[in-house]
Design a protein around this motif. Structure first.
Motif, PDB file in Angstrom:
ATOM      1  N   HIS A 199      78.076 -16.853  38.204  1.00 44.84           N
ATOM      2  CA  HIS A 199      78.032 -15.453  38.615  1.00 44.84           C
ATOM      3  C   HIS A 199      79.177 -14.688  37.955  1.00 44.84           C
ATOM      4  N   VAL A 200      80.344 -15.316  37.887  1.00 39.51           N
ATOM      5  CA  VAL A 200      81.511 -14.645  37.299  1.00 39.51           C
ATOM      6  C   VAL A 200      81.287 -14.303  35.832  1.00 39.51           C
ATOM      7  N   PRO A 201      80.857 -15.258  34.966  1.00 35.52           N
ATOM      8  CA  PRO A 201      80.624 -14.883  33.568  1.00 35.52           C
ATOM      9  C   PRO A 201      79.637 -13.739  33.413  1.00 35.52           C
ATOM     10  N   ARG A 202      78.584 -13.729  34.203  1.00 35.24           N
ATOM     11  CA  ARG A 202      77.599 -12.668  34.066  1.00 35.24           C
ATOM     12  C   ARG A 202      78.137 -11.322  34.545  1.00 35.24           C
ATOM     13  N   LEU A 203      78.974 -11.360  35.573  1.00 38.00           N
ATOM     14  CA  LEU A 203      79.588 -10.112  36.015  1.00 38.00           C
ATOM     15  C   LEU A 203      80.532  -9.568  34.955  1.00 38.00           C
ATOM     16  N   ILE A 204      81.303 -10.455  34.334  1.00 28.00           N
ATOM     17  CA  ILE A 204      82.227 -10.033  33.279  1.00 28.00           C
ATOM     18  C   ILE A 204      81.458  -9.417  32.117  1.00 28.00           C
ATOM     19  N   LEU A 205      80.366 -10.050  31.720  1.00 28.54           N
ATOM     20  CA  LEU A 205      79.552  -9.510  30.622  1.00 28.54           C
ATOM     21  C   LEU A 205      78.975  -8.144  30.988  1.00 28.54           C
ATOM     22  N   GLY A 206      78.628  -7.968  32.259  1.00 26.43           N
ATOM     23  CA  GLY A 206      78.127  -6.667  32.696  1.00 26.43           C
ATOM     24  C   GLY A 206      79.172  -5.582  32.560  1.00 26.43           C
ATOM     25  N   VAL A 207      80.418  -5.882  32.910  1.00 27.55           N
ATOM     26  CA  VAL A 207      81.504  -4.908  32.775  1.00 27.55           C
ATOM     27  C   VAL A 207      81.748  -4.601  31.302  1.00 27.55           C
ATOM     28  N   LEU A 208      81.703  -5.639  30.443  1.00 28.73           N
ATOM     29  CA  LEU A 208      81.911  -5.424  29.006  1.00 28.73           C
ATOM     30  C   LEU A 208      80.824  -4.533  28.411  1.00 28.73           C
ATOM     31  N   GLU A 209      79.587  -4.723  28.868  1.00 28.84           N
ATOM     32  CA  GLU A 209      78.499  -3.862  28.374  1.00 28.84           C
ATOM     33  C   GLU A 209      78.743  -2.404  28.739  1.00 28.84           C
ATOM     34  N   GLN A 210      79.238  -2.155  29.936  1.00 30.10           N
ATOM     35  CA  GLN A 210      79.561  -0.790  30.342  1.00 30.10           C
ATOM     36  C   GLN A 210      80.655  -0.203  29.459  1.00 30.10           C
ATOM     37  N   MET A 211      81.679  -1.021  29.156  1.00 31.89           N
ATOM     38  CA  MET A 211      82.780  -0.552  28.316  1.00 31.89           C
ATOM     39  C   MET A 211      82.294  -0.248  26.902  1.00 31.89           C
ATOM     40  N   LEU A 212      81.396  -1.098  26.379  1.00 32.49           N
ATOM     41  CA  LEU A 212      80.920  -0.888  25.014  1.00 32.49           C
ATOM     42  C   LEU A 212      80.082   0.377  24.892  1.00 32.49           C
ATOM     43  N   ARG A 213      79.361   0.731  25.961  1.00 23.37           N
ATOM     44  CA  ARG A 213      78.574   1.960  25.914  1.00 23.37           C
ATOM     45  C   ARG A 213      79.464   3.192  25.885  1.00 23.37           C
ATOM     46  N   ALA A 214      80.678   3.062  26.432  1.00 29.13           N
ATOM     47  CA  ALA A 214      81.579   4.211  26.501  1.00 29.13           C
ATOM     48  C   ALA A 214      82.529   4.287  25.305  1.00 29.13           C
ATOM     49  N   ARG A 215      82.688   3.190  24.580  1.00 28.56           N
ATOM     50  CA  ARG A 215      83.642   3.157  23.477  1.00 28.56           C
ATOM     51  C   ARG A 215      82.965   2.618  22.222  1.00 28.56           C
ATOM     52  N   SER A 216      83.314   3.199  21.081  1.00 30.34           N
ATOM     53  CA  SER A 216      82.721   2.741  19.823  1.00 30.34           C
ATOM     54  C   SER A 216      83.764   2.580  18.718  1.00 30.34           C
ATOM     55  N   ALA A 217      84.997   3.008  18.966  1.00 33.87           N
ATOM     56  CA  ALA A 217      86.042   2.916  17.943  1.00 33.87           C
ATOM     57  C   ALA A 217      87.148   1.989  18.412  1.00 33.87           C
ATOM     58  N   HIS A 218      88.194   1.903  17.578  1.00 33.88           N
ATOM     59  CA  HIS A 218      89.383   1.110  17.895  1.00 33.88           C
ATOM     60  C   HIS A 218      89.020  -0.346  18.201  1.00 33.88           C
ATOM     61  N   HIS A 219      88.145  -0.889  17.379  1.00 34.95           N
ATOM     62  CA  HIS A 219      87.804  -2.303  17.440  1.00 34.95           C
ATOM     63  C   HIS A 219      87.174  -2.702  18.766  1.00 34.95           C
ATOM     64  N   TRP A 220      86.427  -1.806  19.368  1.00 38.37           N
ATOM     65  CA  TRP A 220      85.764  -2.160  20.618  1.00 38.37           C
ATOM     66  C   TRP A 220      84.481  -2.947  20.396  1.00 38.37           C
ATOM     67  N   HIS A 221      84.224  -3.324  19.122  1.00 37.54           N
ATOM     68  CA  HIS A 221      83.120  -4.243  18.875  1.00 37.54           C
ATOM     69  C   HIS A 221      83.536  -5.683  19.155  1.00 37.54           C
ATOM     70  N   LEU A 222      84.846  -5.907  19.367  1.00 41.29           N
ATOM     71  CA  LEU A 222      85.337  -7.260  19.627  1.00 41.29           C
ATOM     72  C   LEU A 222      84.664  -7.914  20.838  1.00 41.29           C
ATOM     73  N   PRO A 223      84.540  -7.232  21.990  1.00 44.52           N
ATOM     74  CA  PRO A 223      83.868  -7.873  23.134  1.00 44.52           C
ATOM     75  C   PRO A 223      82.437  -8.296  22.823  1.00 44.52           C
ATOM     76  N   GLU A 224      81.792  -7.569  21.915  1.00 41.14           N
ATOM     77  CA  GLU A 224      80.418  -7.929  21.547  1.00 41.14           C
ATOM     78  C   GLU A 224      80.391  -9.124  20.615  1.00 41.14           C
ATOM     79  N   ASP A 225      81.416  -9.232  19.738  1.00 42.78           N
ATOM     80  CA  ASP A 225      81.481 -10.345  18.790  1.00 42.78           C
ATOM     81  C   ASP A 225      81.946 -11.635  19.444  1.00 42.78           C
ATOM     82  N   ALA A 226      82.838 -11.541  20.417  1.00 41.08           N
ATOM     83  CA  ALA A 226      83.406 -12.745  21.046  1.00 41.08           C
ATOM     84  C   ALA A 226      83.409 -12.610  22.565  1.00 41.08           C
ATOM     85  N   PRO A 227      82.243 -12.507  23.195  1.00 40.03           N
ATOM     86  CA  PRO A 227      82.200 -12.334  24.650  1.00 40.03           C
ATOM     87  C   PRO A 227      82.765 -13.533  25.410  1.00 40.03           C
TER      88      PRO A 227
END
Length: 308
Positions: A199-227
């Motif tokens: 449950h914890v890993p999936r919750l963390i991934l859910g928070v990261l998805e929210q962050m990625l939708r709000a940010r696109s610069a300053h290397h915020w592709h990192l969470p998508e590349d190395a979740p």
């Protein structure tokens, strides 16, 4: 087989059998109600010669009391069945399936413990596929289960977690003959049910998805590349010293509160630190997604973020 008969006679004969053929069988009572002698006319050993030879040899060394604890499954076939049994046992080796990693999983005590933990929550965990059948269609794969355990191990570095991202590494960790999973991963306690139930890993991934939708610069592709690196980094901030406390222990973590309130904040903080570290390592904005997935770069990122 010899070791089992010498050291664990109660287990001898639990698997395997001796199959004998005979022209005829005669029962000769010895005067008591329940014992006698079975005489075989024209006997032959169809299968189990090694077991018979082993018992014959050790009968001269081991005591009668010791041998009485052992059981041997003996089948005697006569008539037309005798020829059928002989022909089938001659080619039985062609029907035997070699042991596979999934077969070993079925016998692994850790996986059996997971099945019981899922059952406590009235969920079905099919150990060969990790599928959950029932009102909810969502399930957890064996690979996800193994990786989740590694992400929450007590290891101070991410090497173990990184190994379980590949099928080969997961099979190594699931191998019951030579376990390589740390003690903290091998023996999850039922009180750890929610965090270990992925449950914890999936919750963390859910928070990261929210962050990625709000940010696109300053290397915020990192969470998508190395979740998985993000999950590992967040897990380091949880109460590892109390992770395996019994549920009745006052020191046991309040997981409901942690998951509902603390986890999103921990995820945002860890993602921010790693993204800023990545920006320092890549000042010209060069993006190499493949490199980020390699273990040496994980170590470099964690060191730059002050999290190693």
């Amino acid at each position: 087989m010899e070791k089992v008969l010498r050291e664990r006679p109660d287990a001898f004969g639990v698997t395997g059998r001796v199959v004998l053929g005979a022209d005829n069988v005669f029962w000769v009572p010895d005067g008591t109600r329940s014992s006698g002698t079975l005489d075989l006319l024209g006997p032959e050993c169809i299968d189990g010669y090694q077991r018979m030879a082993l018992v014959s040899r050790l009968a001269a060394e081991l005591s009668v009391e010791h041998l009485d604890r052992a059981v041997l499954d003996v089948r005697i076939v006569t008539g037309s069945t005798r020829e059928l049994a002989r022909s089938e046992y001659d080619c039985a080796h062609l029907y035997c399936n070699p042991t596979e990693p999934q077969d070993l999983l079925v016998r692994h005590p850790v996986m059996l413990r997971l099945v019981r933990q899922f059952s406590d929550d009235q969920c079905n965990f099919r150990i060969r596929r990790g599928e959950q059948r029932g009102p909810r269609r969502e399930g957890y794969s064996i690979g996800e289960a193994t990786t989740a355990h590694a992400l929450f191990s007590h290891k101070a570095d991410p090497d173990l977690a990184h190994r379980t991202l590949e099928d080969e590494g997961r099979q190594d960790l699931a191998e019951p003959v030579q376990p390589r999973v740390p003690h903290s991963v091998q023996r999850p306690h039922p009180s750890d049910r929610r965090p270990y139930r992925h449950h914890v890993p999936r919750l963390i991934l859910g928070v990261l998805e929210q962050m990625l939708r709000a940010r696109s610069a300053h290397h915020w592709h990192l969470p998508e590349d190395a979740p998985d690196l993000m999950i590992w980094a967040v897990a380091r901030q949880l109460s590892f010293d109390r992770l395996h406390c019994d549920q009745r222990n006052p020191a046991a973590p309040a997981w409901e509160e942690i998951l509902d309130t603390e986890l999103p904040a921990l995820t945002r903080r860890a993602a921010g630190r790693l993204a800023r570290a990545y920006e320092k390592l890549r000042p010209n904005g060069i993006h190499k997604g493949a490199e980020v997935c390699e273990l040496p770069y994980w170590h470099k990122l964690l060191k730059a973020a002050g999290m190693s």
